[in-house]
Design an enzyme around this catalytic site. Sequence first.
Site, short mmCIF file in Angstrom:
data_model
loop_
_atom_site.label_atom_id
_atom_site.label_comp_id
_atom_site.label_asym_id
_atom_site.label_seq_id
_atom_site.Cartn_x
_atom_site.Cartn_y
_atom_site.Cartn_z
N LEU A 83 0.86 -1.18 0.00
CA LEU A 83 0.00 0.00 0.00
C LEU A 83 0.89 1.23 0.00
O LEU A 83 1.96 1.23 0.62
CB LEU A 83 -0.90 0.03 1.24
CG LEU A 83 -2.06 -0.97 1.31
CD1 LEU A 83 -2.69 -0.95 2.69
CD2 LEU A 83 -3.12 -0.65 0.25
N ASP A 84 0.46 2.30 -0.68
CA ASP A 84 1.23 3.56 -0.68
C ASP A 84 1.37 4.09 0.74
O ASP A 84 0.58 3.76 1.63
CB ASP A 84 0.52 4.61 -1.54
CG ASP A 84 0.50 4.24 -3.00
OD1 ASP A 84 1.29 3.38 -3.40
OD2 ASP A 84 -0.32 4.82 -3.74
N ARG A 85 2.36 4.95 0.93
CA ARG A 85 2.60 5.52 2.26
C ARG A 85 1.37 6.23 2.83
O ARG A 85 1.07 6.14 4.03
CB ARG A 85 3.79 6.49 2.21
CG ARG A 85 4.21 7.02 3.59
CD ARG A 85 5.61 7.59 3.55
NE ARG A 85 5.73 8.75 2.71
CZ ARG A 85 5.66 10.02 3.15
NH1 ARG A 85 5.46 10.26 4.44
NH2 ARG A 85 5.81 11.01 2.32
#
Length: 211
Positions: A83-85
């Site tokens: 998952l993106d930050r």
Amino acid sequence: MRQKIDAGHAKVNGAVETFHRTEVDQFTTVEFDGKTLQEREAIYLMLYKPAGYLSATTDPEHPTVIELIDEPYAADLHIVGRLDRASTGLLLLTNDGRWSRALTEPDKKVPKVYEVTLRDPIPENATDIFDEGIYFAFEDLTTSPVELEILEEKLAKITLYEGRYHQIKRMFHAIGNKVTSLHRESIGELNLGHLKEGQYLRISKDFTILR
């Protein structure tokens, strides 16, 4: 060696081995003459990823999800389906490479459900566009059908059966919109349940919660 195995000197996962046919992998406990030759536990975790953490094992600038795992085996884990930050939600971690590869292979069709907030109103025809798939020039491919349920003017539920690089963001970008927040609710039959941000649980390889 064979004679000793025939005589019962070897054990595989605690059972005496005399048939020479038991399949052994990296998580099989093997003993010979009372000495442990191999012993490694398979670890499967579900984590509620908070915003601001990288889906990585180490990083010189930002905190990583591994830092949330207060266990001696943490350094042995890798992330399954990043998952993106800025994104939140369900993240899986393991030390079992076969398991993680099986979950991320498109032909396995493991559903992953996301709640997505958009910058602009979602057009009604987006449901049909996503169902047909969107062409990505960089990979020279069209995505598999994606289920889009419009919940509110700028809020949608997305179900993916593959997981390409920034796929949801790129699909909305292709129809002139922008994702402002993304939250993964579930993978297969596994959901976050009562987990709070930053918490994690042990699970089995078939997604049963262990503790």
